[in-house]
Write a protein that holds these residues in place. Structure first.
Motif, PDB file in Angstrom:
ATOM      1  N   ASP A 265       0.845  -1.199   0.000  1.00 54.41           N
ATOM      2  CA  ASP A 265       0.000   0.000   0.000  1.00 54.41           C
ATOM      3  C   ASP A 265       0.876   1.243   0.000  1.00 54.41           C
ATOM      4  OD1 ASP A 265       0.815   0.577   2.653  1.00 54.41           O
ATOM      5  OD2 ASP A 265      -0.916  -0.425   3.517  1.00 54.41           O
ATOM      6  N   GLU A 266       0.260   2.405  -0.068  1.00 54.53           N
ATOM      7  CA  GLU A 266       1.018   3.641  -0.194  1.00 54.53           C
ATOM      8  C   GLU A 266       1.826   3.975   1.057  1.00 54.53           C
ATOM      9  OE1 GLU A 266      -1.723   7.006  -0.595  1.00 54.53           O
ATOM     10  OE2 GLU A 266      -3.290   5.622   0.050  1.00 54.53           O
ATOM     11  N   GLN A 267       1.567   3.286   2.167  1.00 47.46           N
ATOM     12  CA  GLN A 267       2.337   3.464   3.388  1.00 47.46           C
ATOM     13  C   GLN A 267       3.521   2.495   3.473  1.00 47.46           C
ATOM     14  OE1 GLN A 267       1.819   5.997   5.524  1.00 47.46           O
ATOM     15  NE2 GLN A 267       0.277   6.635   4.024  1.00 47.46           N
ATOM     16  N   GLY A 268       3.682   1.683   2.433  1.00 44.49           N
ATOM     17  CA  GLY A 268       4.804   0.757   2.409  1.00 44.49           C
ATOM     18  C   GLY A 268       4.555  -0.560   3.100  1.00 44.49           C
TER      19      GLY A 268
ATOM     20  N   ARG B 117      15.530   0.535 -11.200  1.00 44.46           N
ATOM     21  CA  ARG B 117      14.751   1.327 -10.236  1.00 44.46           C
ATOM     22  C   ARG B 117      15.003   0.869  -8.811  1.00 44.46           C
ATOM     23  NH1 ARG B 117      13.982   4.426  -7.600  1.00 44.46           N
ATOM     24  NH2 ARG B 117      12.270   5.871  -7.187  1.00 44.46           N
ATOM     25  N   ALA B 118      15.210  -0.434  -8.614  1.00 42.11           N
ATOM     26  CA  ALA B 118      15.462  -0.951  -7.271  1.00 42.11           C
ATOM     27  C   ALA B 118      16.825  -0.537  -6.738  1.00 42.11           C
ATOM     28  CB  ALA B 118      15.353  -2.474  -7.263  1.00 42.11           C
ATOM     29  N   GLY B 119      17.752  -0.244  -7.654  1.00 40.13           N
ATOM     30  CA  GLY B 119      19.122   0.012  -7.232  1.00 40.13           C
ATOM     31  C   GLY B 119      19.510   1.458  -7.071  1.00 40.13           C
ATOM     32  N   THR B 120      18.608   2.399  -7.366  1.00 45.08           N
ATOM     33  CA  THR B 120      18.966   3.814  -7.293  1.00 45.08           C
ATOM     34  C   THR B 120      17.814   4.631  -6.723  1.00 45.08           C
ATOM     35  OG1 THR B 120      19.707   5.743  -8.577  1.00 45.08           O
ATOM     36  CG2 THR B 120      18.230   4.201  -9.685  1.00 45.08           C
ATOM     37  N   THR B 121      18.154   5.742  -6.105  1.00 45.03           N
ATOM     38  CA  THR B 121      17.113   6.643  -5.591  1.00 45.03           C
ATOM     39  C   THR B 121      16.580   7.546  -6.687  1.00 45.03           C
ATOM     40  OG1 THR B 121      18.792   8.303  -4.968  1.00 45.03           O
ATOM     41  CG2 THR B 121      18.167   6.673  -3.300  1.00 45.03           C
ATOM     42  N   ARG B 122      17.235   7.546  -7.836  1.00 44.33           N
ATOM     43  CA  ARG B 122      16.837   8.426  -8.938  1.00 44.33           C
ATOM     44  C   ARG B 122      15.982   7.663  -9.957  1.00 44.33           C
ATOM     45  NH1 ARG B 122      22.340   9.249  -7.925  1.00 44.33           N
ATOM     46  NH2 ARG B 122      22.871  11.361  -7.221  1.00 44.33           N
ATOM     47  N   PRO B 123      15.106   8.344 -10.670  1.00 50.07           N
ATOM     48  CA  PRO B 123      14.305   7.679 -11.700  1.00 50.07           C
ATOM     49  C   PRO B 123      15.058   7.512 -13.020  1.00 50.07           C
ATOM     50  CG  PRO B 123      13.626   9.963 -11.508  1.00 50.07           C
ATOM     51  CD  PRO B 123      14.647   9.732 -10.417  1.00 50.07           C
TER      52      PRO B 123
ATOM     53  N   GLU C 128      15.619  -6.357  -3.610  1.00 49.79           N
ATOM     54  CA  GLU C 128      14.955  -7.268  -4.551  1.00 49.79           C
ATOM     55  C   GLU C 128      14.379  -6.473  -5.731  1.00 49.79           C
ATOM     56  OE1 GLU C 128      14.264 -10.281  -5.332  1.00 49.79           O
ATOM     57  OE2 GLU C 128      14.852 -11.513  -3.621  1.00 49.79           O
ATOM     58  N   PRO C 129      14.646  -6.904  -6.973  1.00 47.71           N
ATOM     59  CA  PRO C 129      14.122  -6.173  -8.134  1.00 47.71           C
ATOM     60  C   PRO C 129      12.609  -5.985  -8.128  1.00 47.71           C
ATOM     61  CG  PRO C 129      15.803  -7.705  -8.835  1.00 47.71           C
ATOM     62  CD  PRO C 129      15.556  -7.995  -7.375  1.00 47.71           C
ATOM     63  N   VAL C 130      11.863  -6.929  -7.533  1.00 53.20           N
ATOM     64  CA  VAL C 130      10.411  -6.786  -7.507  1.00 53.20           C
ATOM     65  C   VAL C 130       9.995  -5.520  -6.758  1.00 53.20           C
ATOM     66  CG1 VAL C 130       9.994  -8.144  -5.391  1.00 53.20           C
ATOM     67  CG2 VAL C 130       8.264  -8.074  -7.206  1.00 53.20           C
ATOM     68  N   VAL C 131      10.820  -5.073  -5.816  1.00 54.69           N
ATOM     69  CA  VAL C 131      10.551  -3.816  -5.122  1.00 54.69           C
ATOM     70  C   VAL C 131      10.620  -2.654  -6.119  1.00 54.69           C
ATOM     71  CG1 VAL C 131      11.427  -2.193  -3.390  1.00 54.69           C
ATOM     72  CG2 VAL C 131      11.322  -4.649  -2.882  1.00 54.69           C
ATOM     73  N   GLY C 132      11.582  -2.712  -7.041  1.00 56.31           N
ATOM     74  CA  GLY C 132      11.662  -1.689  -8.083  1.00 56.31           C
ATOM     75  C   GLY C 132      10.419  -1.659  -8.938  1.00 56.31           C
ATOM     76  N   ALA C 133       9.796  -2.828  -9.121  1.00 52.62           N
ATOM     77  CA  ALA C 133       8.548  -2.882  -9.892  1.00 52.62           C
ATOM     78  C   ALA C 133       7.423  -2.180  -9.140  1.00 52.62           C
ATOM     79  CB  ALA C 133       8.173  -4.331 -10.183  1.00 52.62           C
TER      80      ALA C 133
ATOM     81  N   LEU D 182       6.615   4.503   1.440  1.00 50.37           N
ATOM     82  CA  LEU D 182       6.657   3.382   0.504  1.00 50.37           C
ATOM     83  C   LEU D 182       8.098   3.076   0.110  1.00 50.37           C
ATOM     84  CD1 LEU D 182       5.267   1.311  -1.288  1.00 50.37           C
ATOM     85  CD2 LEU D 182       4.854   3.112  -2.974  1.00 50.37           C
ATOM     86  N   TYR D 183       8.891   4.113  -0.017  1.00 42.71           N
ATOM     87  CA  TYR D 183      10.304   3.912  -0.360  1.00 42.71           C
ATOM     88  C   TYR D 183      11.070   3.313   0.820  1.00 42.71           C
ATOM     89  CZ  TYR D 183      15.181   4.859  -1.411  1.00 42.71           C
ATOM     90  OH  TYR D 183      16.536   4.728  -1.598  1.00 42.71           O
ATOM     91  N   GLU D 184      10.953   3.923   1.982  1.00 40.23           N
ATOM     92  CA  GLU D 184      11.758   3.528   3.128  1.00 40.23           C
ATOM     93  C   GLU D 184      11.443   2.113   3.601  1.00 40.23           C
ATOM     94  OE1 GLU D 184      14.295   4.908   4.477  1.00 40.23           O
ATOM     95  OE2 GLU D 184      14.265   6.753   3.290  1.00 40.23           O
ATOM     96  N   ARG D 185      10.183   1.745   3.635  1.00 42.50           N
ATOM     97  CA  ARG D 185       9.818   0.432   4.171  1.00 42.50           C
ATOM     98  C   ARG D 185      10.183  -0.717   3.241  1.00 42.50           C
ATOM     99  NH1 ARG D 185       3.986   1.066   7.355  1.00 42.50           N
ATOM    100  NH2 ARG D 185       4.762   2.485   8.970  1.00 42.50           N
TER     101      ARG D 185
END
Length: 325
Positions: A20-23, A107-113, A290-295, A311-314
């Motif tokens: 969810d949007e709260q991670g 996307r999973a490996g960087t804070t930038r888009p 995990e790459p799925v987090v980048g998804a 959502l990012y931090e959690r």
């Protein structure tokens, strides 16, 4: 509450994750290969199973998902997307995107888009996203189409090195003893004859012997690994130039078993050198999520929202899908 679905469909497994949007992770599912290039019907079934399991665990239906992102191995060309669009459409998710799995790894490996990703596992691939959202893939289509390496090719390189040392074309190498023991032969002649007579190919895990021999100072193994690094560095440079990232500050994300090994920087040092020449402000980082987090993150951003901090931090601490409660 908004819910986002991410899917990582690789050559050996498919992971689905809903947050969810709260991670908060509310659902997950796993199944077999999600690569349609090695079997479209198997991929259809496995992707569907992973998504269905995640939805069931979350107690949600397809219409409850704000946005979904499918990062799929083999999603390379328009010919692939003509197969994948109807396949993913059957799942009934009204708002979804399909990208190559390289992009969710980035996307999973960087804070930038934006940035560049290099993958070297069973094969090799590279891709990137520019500041304006333009994407570019370089490689991923085997040796005949310009690539070098990955575990499959490196296992053959280790095998070849033993043969070439044995017949006198090259100097002796520590790989000889390691490869013979790994493959279960007493002599190179015995191994040579058996492989030739039965059209055998060295198993992919033979590649790990290159790192063992390199750690012991073997020049042949070190040379093979450095050549792999040089080739990957050239891929990164091509992506950087194509996306006009040379003057920018961004991450080059390294992923895949060959690049994640900790035994020395034989592969990574040449990558650093070539990237530094093409983009002095770029940083080399190993994928730690995990790459799925980048998804999941990509799904949220594709919905038009800025990625919520929660959502990012959690999710950024998820390094092993199977350890998600």
């Amino acid at each position: 509450m908004r819910y986002y679905l991410g899917v990582d469909g690789g050559g050996s497994k498919t992971y689905a994750l809903i947050a969810d949007e709260q991670g908060n992770v509310v659902g997950k599912g796993a199944s077999g290969s999600g690569n349609h290039q090695t079997g479209a019907e198997h991929a259809r079934r496995h992707i569907g199973e992973a998504v269905d399991h995640a939805l069931a665990q979350a107690g949600l239906g397809p219409d409850d998902i704000e946005r979904a992102c499918f990062g799929l191995a083999g999603a390379d060309r328009e010919a692939d997307f003509r197969i994948l669009r109807p396949m993913i459409g059957e799942l009934g998710l009204p708002r979804h995107d399909i990208v190559c799995d390289t992009m969710i790894g980035l996307r999973a490996g960087t804070t930038r888009p934006y940035g560049v990703v290099l993958i070297c596992g069973s094969g090799s691939n590279s891709a990137g996203r520019g500041l304006d959202g333009t994407t570019f893939q370089c490689g991923g289509f085997t040796y005949q189409y310009g690539d070098f390496g990955g575990g499959g090719s490196l296992s053959v390189e280790a095998f070849r090195a033993v043969i070439r040392a044995w017949d006198g074309r090259e100097e002796p190498t520590l790989l000889t003893e390691l490869v013979l023991a790994h493959l279960g032969y007493g002599t190179v002649q015995e191994m040579y004859d058996d492989y030739l007579d039965h059209w055998k190919t060295p198993p992919i895990d033979t590649a790990k012997l290159l790192f063992e021999a390199a750690k012991l100072g073997d020049p042949t193994a070190i040379g093979i690994l450095r050549y792999q690094g040089t080739e990957l560095g050239k891929q990164a440079r091509a992506v950087i130039r194509k996306l006009d990232l040379g003057g920018e500050e961004f991450d080059v994300v390294l992923a895949g078993s060959v690049l994640m090994r900790g035994e020395g920087d034989y592969v990574i040092d040449p990558i650093r050198e070539i990237v530094a020449g093409a983009a002095p402000r770029a940083s080399i980082v190993r994928l730690g999520v995990e790459p799925v987090v980048g998804a999941v993150w990509s799904a949220c951003e594709a919905s038009g929202r800025d990625l919520p901090e929660a959502l990012y931090e959690r999710l950024r601490g998820i390094r092993d899908f199977h350890l998600i409660p």
